[in-house]
Design a protein around this motif. Structure first.
Motif, mmCIF file in Angstrom:
data_model
loop_
_atom_site.group_PDB
_atom_site.id
_atom_site.type_symbol
_atom_site.label_atom_id
_atom_site.label_comp_id
_atom_site.label_asym_id
_atom_site.label_seq_id
_atom_site.Cartn_x
_atom_site.Cartn_y
_atom_site.Cartn_z
ATOM 1 N N GLN A 91 -4.921 1.972 9.005
ATOM 2 C CA GLN A 91 -5.392 3.032 8.112
ATOM 3 C C GLN A 91 -4.793 4.374 8.530
ATOM 4 N N VAL B 161 0.829 -1.211 0.000
ATOM 5 C CA VAL B 161 0.000 0.000 0.000
ATOM 6 C C VAL B 161 0.863 1.260 0.000
ATOM 7 N N VAL B 162 2.002 1.232 0.651
ATOM 8 C CA VAL B 162 2.918 2.377 0.657
ATOM 9 C C VAL B 162 3.535 2.543 -0.731
ATOM 10 N N ILE C 189 1.034 4.274 -2.954
ATOM 11 C CA ILE C 189 0.991 5.713 -2.683
ATOM 12 C C ILE C 189 2.164 6.400 -3.375
ATOM 13 N N ASP D 56 -1.856 4.800 9.939
ATOM 14 C CA ASP D 56 -0.462 4.789 9.484
ATOM 15 C C ASP D 56 -0.379 5.168 8.006
ATOM 16 N N ARG D 57 -1.262 4.579 7.210
ATOM 17 C CA ARG D 57 -1.281 4.875 5.768
ATOM 18 C C ARG D 57 -1.545 6.364 5.522
ATOM 19 N N GLN D 58 -2.512 6.893 6.255
ATOM 20 C CA GLN D 58 -2.866 8.299 6.095
ATOM 21 C C GLN D 58 -1.716 9.205 6.537
ATOM 22 N N PRO E 23 7.448 3.978 6.605
ATOM 23 C CA PRO E 23 6.167 3.609 5.994
ATOM 24 C C PRO E 23 4.972 3.882 6.912
ATOM 25 N N ARG E 24 5.226 4.139 8.182
ATOM 26 C CA ARG E 24 4.148 4.476 9.123
ATOM 27 C C ARG E 24 3.950 5.981 9.253
ATOM 28 N N PHE F 66 1.452 8.458 6.488
ATOM 29 C CA PHE F 66 2.486 8.365 5.468
ATOM 30 C C PHE F 66 2.133 9.259 4.280
ATOM 31 N N ALA F 67 0.921 9.122 3.781
ATOM 32 C CA ALA F 67 0.492 9.896 2.612
ATOM 33 C C ALA F 67 0.563 11.393 2.904
ATOM 34 N N LEU G 287 0.155 -2.513 9.597
ATOM 35 C CA LEU G 287 -0.021 -1.135 9.167
ATOM 36 C C LEU G 287 -1.512 -0.783 9.235
#
Length: 148
Positions: A130, A13-14, A17, A132-134, A92-93, A136-137, A128
């Motif tokens: 959601q 997922v990273v 992105i 963490d994904r946010q 990535p977090r 990172f983005a 990871l």
């Protein structure tokens, strides 16, 4: 400015992105790994396969990174070397490492290594999330807006 990715342990997922960001901002993203990693066709996305071995990909990133480049890694020692060379490191977090925070993270890492060596099961990182994904983005977007 270029983006280097410690791709062996980077979550899919990273990478996705990063692929979208590369095409949107026209910043070169190079994934470095000791196995082939599938990438979409793009002039802004490259794959660099290195020989198998401990820290071979990390050493290649350190060799190639320039001041101002961004490295995506969860590897604390690699992040420390990148910062020492004048680069930036983002986990990535979504944690953007700084000169101050990387010293603290190295101390914690060394302490945890000592605990594991003495037989204590310290567990691993949680999956990871959601959030963490946010994170990172968001950090990636802010970094690219400021530096590209």
């Amino acid at each position: 400015m270029k983006i280097w990715v410690d791709a062996d342990a980077c979550p899919v997922v990273v990478k996705e992105i990063l692929f979208k960001a590369a095409n949107r901002t026209k910043v070169l993203v190079t994934l470095v790994a000791n196995r082939n990693v599938q990438t979409p066709p793009s002039a802004y996305i490259k794959m660099l396969q290195v020989a198998p071995g401990f820290d071979v990909a990390d050493n290649e990133i350190v060799k190639r990174v320039s001041s101002g480049d961004l490295v995506i890694t969860g590897d604390i020692p690699l992040a420390a070397e990148v910062i020492e060379k004048g680069g930036h490191a983002l986990s990535p977090r979504g944690e953007l490492y700084t000169t101050d925070s990387i010293k603290q993270r190295l101390n914690i890492r060394d302490f945890m290594d000592t605990m594991r060596a003495s037989g204590v099961n310290t567990g691993g990182q949680p999956p990871l999330s959601q959030g963490d994904r946010q994170a990172f983005a968001n950090h990636l977007d802010r970094f690219l807006t400021k530096n590209s």
